[in-house]
Structures are given as C-alpha cells and as structure tokens.
Design an enzyme around this catalytic site. Structure first.
Site, PDB file in Angstrom:
ATOM      1  N   VAL A 195     119.399  44.832  -0.019  1.00 32.29           N
ATOM      2  CA  VAL A 195     118.699  45.418   0.786  1.00 32.29           C
ATOM      3  C   VAL A 195     117.048  44.989   0.682  1.00 32.29           C
ATOM      4  O   VAL A 195     116.277  44.563   1.682  1.00 32.29           O
ATOM      5  CB  VAL A 195     118.807  46.800   0.785  1.00 32.29           C
ATOM      6  CG1 VAL A 195     117.674  47.626   1.574  1.00 32.29           C
ATOM      7  CG2 VAL A 195     119.983  47.511   1.323  1.00 32.29           C
ATOM      8  N   ASP A 240     111.579  44.369  -9.301  1.00 33.46           N
ATOM      9  CA  ASP A 240     112.790  44.571  -9.859  1.00 33.46           C
ATOM     10  C   ASP A 240     112.677  44.736 -11.518  1.00 33.46           C
ATOM     11  O   ASP A 240     112.171  43.818 -12.002  1.00 33.46           O
ATOM     12  CB  ASP A 240     113.700  43.779  -9.370  1.00 33.46           C
ATOM     13  CG  ASP A 240     115.213  44.084  -9.098  1.00 33.46           C
ATOM     14  OD1 ASP A 240     115.745  44.409  -8.298  1.00 33.46           O
ATOM     15  OD2 ASP A 240     115.795  44.627 -10.353  1.00 33.46           O
ATOM     16  N   CYS A 288     128.490  50.999   0.336  1.00 31.00           N
ATOM     17  CA  CYS A 288     128.375  51.879   1.482  1.00 31.00           C
ATOM     18  C   CYS A 288     129.300  52.902   1.827  1.00 31.00           C
ATOM     19  O   CYS A 288     129.292  54.195   1.724  1.00 31.00           O
ATOM     20  CB  CYS A 288     127.648  51.080   2.508  1.00 31.00           C
ATOM     21  SG  CYS A 288     126.044  50.139   2.280  1.00 31.00           S
ATOM     22  N   ARG A 306     130.797  44.174  -5.694  1.00 30.03           N
ATOM     23  CA  ARG A 306     130.735  45.183  -6.543  1.00 30.03           C
ATOM     24  C   ARG A 306     131.666  46.297  -5.896  1.00 30.03           C
ATOM     25  O   ARG A 306     131.635  46.745  -4.451  1.00 30.03           O
ATOM     26  CB  ARG A 306     129.369  45.830  -6.431  1.00 30.03           C
ATOM     27  CG  ARG A 306     128.460  45.102  -7.521  1.00 30.03           C
ATOM     28  CD  ARG A 306     127.055  45.572  -7.186  1.00 30.03           C
ATOM     29  NE  ARG A 306     126.527  45.338  -5.841  1.00 30.03           N
ATOM     30  CZ  ARG A 306     125.329  45.657  -5.272  1.00 30.03           C
ATOM     31  NH1 ARG A 306     124.614  46.320  -6.211  1.00 30.03           N
ATOM     32  NH2 ARG A 306     124.998  45.469  -4.064  1.00 30.03           N
TER      33      ARG A 306
HETATM   34  N1  LIG Z   1     124.186  46.376   0.403  1.00 29.17           N
HETATM   35  C1  LIG Z   1     124.151  47.171   1.723  1.00 29.17           C
HETATM   36  O1  LIG Z   1     124.986  46.493   2.451  1.00 29.17           O
HETATM   37  C2  LIG Z   1     123.555  48.225   2.273  1.00 29.17           C
HETATM   38  C3  LIG Z   1     123.341  48.712   3.290  1.00 29.17           C
HETATM   39  C4  LIG Z   1     122.691  49.630   3.827  1.00 29.17           C
HETATM   40  C5  LIG Z   1     122.202  50.603   2.730  1.00 29.17           C
HETATM   41  N2  LIG Z   1     122.274  50.158   1.532  1.00 29.17           N
HETATM   42  C6  LIG Z   1     121.826  51.129   0.502  1.00 29.17           C
HETATM   43  O2  LIG Z   1     120.498  50.517  -0.089  1.00 29.17           O
HETATM   44  C7  LIG Z   1     120.531  50.807  -1.407  1.00 29.17           C
HETATM   45  C8  LIG Z   1     120.216  49.497  -2.083  1.00 29.17           C
HETATM   46  O3  LIG Z   1     121.388  48.724  -2.175  1.00 29.17           O
HETATM   47  P1  LIG Z   1     121.613  47.299  -2.593  1.00 29.17           P
HETATM   48  O4  LIG Z   1     122.891  46.668  -1.801  1.00 29.17           O
HETATM   49  O5  LIG Z   1     120.210  46.358  -2.085  1.00 29.17           O
HETATM   50  O6  LIG Z   1     121.472  47.399  -4.005  1.00 29.17           O
HETATM   51  P2  LIG Z   1     121.310  46.108  -5.190  1.00 29.17           P
HETATM   52  O7  LIG Z   1     122.111  46.536  -6.201  1.00 29.17           O
HETATM   53  O8  LIG Z   1     121.745  44.849  -4.464  1.00 29.17           O
HETATM   54  O9  LIG Z   1     119.941  46.126  -5.386  1.00 29.17           O
HETATM   55  C9  LIG Z   1     118.929  47.152  -6.082  1.00 29.17           C
HETATM   56  C10 LIG Z   1     118.055  46.475  -6.776  1.00 29.17           C
HETATM   57  O10 LIG Z   1     117.559  47.691  -7.536  1.00 29.17           O
HETATM   58  C11 LIG Z   1     117.059  47.218  -8.903  1.00 29.17           C
HETATM   59  N3  LIG Z   1     116.759  48.418  -9.483  1.00 29.17           N
HETATM   60  C12 LIG Z   1     117.492  49.542 -10.078  1.00 29.17           C
HETATM   61  N4  LIG Z   1     116.710  50.265 -10.711  1.00 29.17           N
HETATM   62  C13 LIG Z   1     115.304  49.964 -10.415  1.00 29.17           C
HETATM   63  C14 LIG Z   1     114.117  50.599 -10.964  1.00 29.17           C
HETATM   64  N5  LIG Z   1     114.127  51.877 -11.435  1.00 29.17           N
HETATM   65  N6  LIG Z   1     112.941  49.937 -10.537  1.00 29.17           N
HETATM   66  C15 LIG Z   1     113.143  48.695  -9.831  1.00 29.17           C
HETATM   67  N7  LIG Z   1     114.395  48.049  -9.408  1.00 29.17           N
HETATM   68  C16 LIG Z   1     115.394  48.690  -9.767  1.00 29.17           C
HETATM   69  C17 LIG Z   1     118.265  46.660  -9.338  1.00 29.17           C
HETATM   70  O11 LIG Z   1     118.033  45.755 -10.270  1.00 29.17           O
HETATM   71  C18 LIG Z   1     118.796  45.980  -8.179  1.00 29.17           C
HETATM   72  O12 LIG Z   1     118.272  44.673  -8.144  1.00 29.17           O
HETATM   73  C19 LIG Z   1     121.512  51.624  -1.852  1.00 29.17           C
HETATM   74  O13 LIG Z   1     121.276  53.188  -1.652  1.00 29.17           O
HETATM   75  C20 LIG Z   1     122.624  51.300  -0.931  1.00 29.17           C
HETATM   76  O14 LIG Z   1     123.523  52.299  -0.562  1.00 29.17           O
HETATM   77  C21 LIG Z   1     122.945  49.055   1.049  1.00 29.17           C
END
Ligand SMILES: NC(=O)c1ccc[n+]([C@@H]2O[C@H](COP(=O)([O-])OP(=O)(O)OC[C@H]3O[C@@H](n4cnc5c(N)ncnc54)[C@H](O)[C@@H]3O)[C@@H](O)[C@H]2O)c1
Length: 452
Positions: A36, A54, A279, A350
């Site tokens: 995201v 990150d 999700c 994942r």
């Molecule tokens: N991937 C999808 O399809 C999607 C779609 C819509 C919504 N979402 C939501 O968006 C959010 C993020 O999802 P994602 O798929 O991008 O996750 P992701 O795991 O790909 O990315 C999240 C990133 O956050 C970083 N992180 C964790 N804790 C942190 C902190 N305290 N400070 C800085 N960085 C930190 C991690 O290292 C990771 O790189 C989730 O809530 C998910 O449910 C995801």
C-alpha cells in the site's frame, strides 16, 4: 484538482498548510512502505516532497537500490522517484502530512493484532512537529483511529488533538497484481476529524486520484466502509464455496454454473476458491471483534469466515479422493501444487491458504512439490520454511493441483500439461481449484479433471 480547502475555509490555518505542501515547503511522509505505502509514496512524490519511512532496513535498502520487491510500481519508478527513503523516524518532523500504512494482521486466535499500528502511532507521535495532519490508511475496525491512535499521538507528542495536530482516515482499496484497477483510477474514501481537516485530506488525495474522492461523513464511517466492503466479498465467496461443496456431491462444476449465471444482467460473478491474503481473509475478523465487544454476535460474517477457512481441507480431501479413485498410490505420489501466492498474478504469499493445502497433504504422508513462478520465493521460505521449486522440478508429476489462476498457468495447452506428468502415469489427475482450464478439453485429452 479542486482546492477544496480554499473554497470552504477562507483564511483557515490548514489551507495555508496545504499550499505549503504543494510548494514543497513542508513534506508529506508515508510510514510503512509495503504493497500500500510504496505506490502511494511514488504517486505523491510527483506532486509533493515525500519522505518514505519503513523500519525494515532490507526493504529500504532495496528501494535505495531502485528495486521494487512488491512489483506494484516497478523498479524503474522506484529508481526514478524523488522519495527520501529512510529508516530514521526523526525525519518525520519535516512533514506536515503523515500517512500511516502499516500492517493490521490478526493474532493466532483471530483477534486484531494492533501492535504495528500502535507502534507506528508511537513512532509518529514521538517525532512529528506541531500542526501536522496524520491520516491512517491501515484497515481497522471503527474506532481505532480516534479511540486508540489519536490518544497515542497526543500522549507521545504532548500536542493537543484538534488544536495542535489533526487526524483523518482514508482506507486503501488497491488490489495488488491487478493491472486495471490502480491507485489513480480507484475512487478513494477520505475522512477527517472535522470539515477543515477533511478539506486538507481531500485536497492531498485529489492530487493523485484521478477517479476522485468520496468524502465520508466521519472517520468511523470511513473505517466501517472498508471492513464492510471486504466482508461483503468474503461472504459472497463463502456462498459460492458452500454451493461448490453441494454441487460437488451433485457432480456439477460450480465454475460452469457461474459461467451460466453470469449471463444474467445482475450477476455478481463471484467464484469459489481459497480466500487468503491480509485483506478479505482478515478484515471480517476486525469487524467481528468489535461487534462482539459491543455484545453483537454476527451470524453471516462469522459463517462466511468458517466456510472460507475450511476450503483448503476440502481441496485436500478431494485431491486424495481423486487419486485413490484413479488408482494412484497416494503414499508415493508426486503431487505438485502450482500457485502458492494468496491470489493470482501477485507476488505476495502472506496468509496464503496454499500452506493449508500443503500441510493438509503432509498429514496424508505426502510431501508435495510447491511451485510458483510469480511468488516471492524468499518470502515463502521465510514465512513457511518451504523452498519453492521451479517448473522444471514440477516434471514427472502424478498429480497437478492448480491453486490460483496466474496468467502464466492459463496459457498451458493440454500437451504442455501432459508433459509435466510422469510418462508411466496413465491416470493424469488434475485439480483445478479456480477453473482455469476447460474441463471438456482436458477430459477429451484423457485427464482425470476436478475443479470446484
Ligand atoms: N495489500 C493490500 O492489498 C491492501 C489493500 C488495501 C488495504 N490494505 C491494508 O493496508 C495496510 C498495509 O498493508 P500492506 O499490504 O501494505 O502491508 P505490508 O506488510 O506490505 O507493508 C507494511 C510496511 O509497514 C512497515 N512497518 C511496520 N511497522 C512499522 C512502523 N512502526 N513504522 C514504520 N514502518 C512499519 C513494514 O516493515 C512493512 O514494510 C494493512 O492494514 C492492510 O490491511 C492492504
């Protein structure tokens, strides 16, 4: 781009702040650069000065080297963009608009694991400067932004919410691996703690979202919309999965039923299959948790989760049944699983339910060969301790089990599929969970074909 803030709040401080962002006098920060956060940061960097934070050093190093392990924007876009990639949270004090996109998984007992979003709130609160707008994009149940994150930001920063800093929420709707529905052409829900904040949130997102924004009435509505839309998908897929189990007993292919159903003008087009990822297979649990806390016991959403979580076992059982019926010795069979990601054309593994199929077969004493030309193989190894094999290693199979509909698989002809089997194997069992091949064609070519 409508400068909404200027229209509605003459002279308001927050309007000045948006022009500061536009003039690059202050920065936009994205906290959490995964599936995201990365596309968002790249898009924003075309209009604003962007800090990309990150905590994962390996990830930041990859971005600094111009690599995109998510494959969402591509290496070139990462290499070319002007984002200041960092693991150092102290840079957040240069930002006046901070977006948080960290994971929101579930614990082993399926309750929300809020530790990443709490950690990110603590980090932002400890480093942000006064007059910052903090927008959460992570999927949460209604109330997390205002009742949990806002107070943490206030406590860690020492600033007063609504006077010295402001919060908003904008759920993300991107669909990794989907080349049609992209960040810029998906309408985005935006919300803010008051109209003035909403104007700024709206103005920032309107800069990058060509499909436009939808201004939710308040933050809780925006949070609820996200869990509701994903629960809606989960339930509809569960319905198809339930039909699939019943139709299987009737000797009918559900995918063929859906093809027939889809000829009606109001058909919804949902198909049966495994529901994984972070999700659709997770967000309903966020809703269930909060509803239960308030004494409301969901029936439909909970049932949907149970049905979908049980589909891997069904696929395993049917695979074993087909092998036995075909006279194949299960204990010595080489079963090849194809497609280990949580869905088609996406590198992300994942929470993929493929691992349940793998483990389910292991319970029958079979160690399957897992193949995925698309998947993040290192990620799979790290998360599940299983090395993914190459297509070459898939050869000499006794049974092929296609779990997801990668484009790579769709192109296989009957002859190419046959070439993957052990030539001594007369009964070629092919399990096609997503119905990507034509049953008629494969049966004609001599396969023993089963799909949901
Ligand atoms: N991937 C999808 O399809 C999607 C779609 C819509 C919504 N979402 C939501 O968006 C959010 C993020 O999802 P994602 O798929 O991008 O996750 P992701 O795991 O790909 O990315 C999240 C990133 O956050 C970083 N992180 C964790 N804790 C942190 C902190 N305290 N400070 C800085 N960085 C930190 C991690 O290292 C990771 O790189 C989730 O809530 C998910 O449910 C995801």
């Amino acid at each position: 781009m409508p400068d909404v803030g200027t229209e509605r709040n003459e002279g308001a401080y927050l309007v000045i702040q948006f022009s500061e962002l536009k003039n690059r006098n202050s920065s936009v920060a994205v906290v959490g650069l995964g599936y995201v956060g990365l596309p968002l940061a790249v898009a924003l960097s075309e209009h604003f000065d962007v800090i990309g934070l990150d905590l994962n050093e390996r990830k930041i190093q990859a971005y600094l080297e111009g690599k995109d392990p998510t494959r969402e924007v591509g290496d070139e876009a990462v290499a070319k963009c002007s984002i200041h990639f960092t693991t150092n949270p102290s840079y957040l004090n240069k930002a006046k608009f901070i977006i948080v996109a960290v994971p929101t998984p579930v614990n082993g007992d399926k309750t929300p694991d809020l530790s990443p979003i709490i950690g990110a709130s603590e980090l932002v609160g400890s480093n942000m400067s006064e007059d910052t707008v903090v927008v959460f994009e992570s999927t949460v149940y209604p109330g997390v932004t205002e009742d949990i994150c806002g107070p943490i930001l206030a406590e860690k920063s020492g600033y007063k919410l609504g006077e010295q800093f402001f919060i908003g929420y904008s759920p993300e709707r991107i669909n990794p691996g989907d080349k049609v529905h992209r960040l810029h052409n998906i309408r985005k829900i935006v919300s803010g703690m008051n109209d003035e904040v909403l104007d700024v949130v709206d103005a920032v997102y309107s800069t990058i979202i060509q499909a436009g924004t939808y201004r939710a009435g308040n933050i809780k509505v925006a949070e609820a919309a996200k869990v509701a839309e994903n629960s809606q998908r989960d339930i509809n897929i569960a319905f198809m999965n339930e039909l699939a189990k019943a139709f299987d007993r009737m000797g009918i292919s559900t995918h063929e039923v859906v093809d027939a159903m889809n000829t009606k003008w109001n058909a919804m087009g949902f198909r049966p299959g495994l529901v994984g990822g972070h999700c659709i297979g997770v967000d309903p649990y966020y809703f269930l948790y909060q509803a239960e806390k308030l004494g409301f016991h969901s029936q439909i959403i909970a049932a949907g989760r149970r049905i979908n979580d049980g589909m891997s076992n069904f696929v395993v059982d049917r695979t074993i049944k087909e092998l036995i019926r075909a006279g194949v010795d299960v204990s010595s069979a080489k079963i090849v699983l194809l497609g280990m990601t949580f869905k088609e054309n996406c590198v992300d593994t994942r929470n993929s339910r493929s691992i349940d199929v793998y483990n389910g077969l292991m319970e029958y004493g079979v160690t399957p060969v897992a193949v995925d030309p698309v998947a993040d193989a290192d990620g799979y190894q790290r998360e599940y301790g299983i090395s993914l094999a190459s297509m070459e290693q898939a050869k000499n199979a006794d049974c092929l089990v296609f779990l997801v509909a990668h484009d790579e698989f769709k192109g296989f002809s009957a002859d190419e599929l046959k070439a993957l089997y052990n030539e001594k194997q007369k009964n070629k069992v092919l399990i096609d969970v997503k119905g990507i091949f034509s049953r008629v064609e494969l049966e004609r070519a001599g396969f023993r074909y089963w799909s949901l």
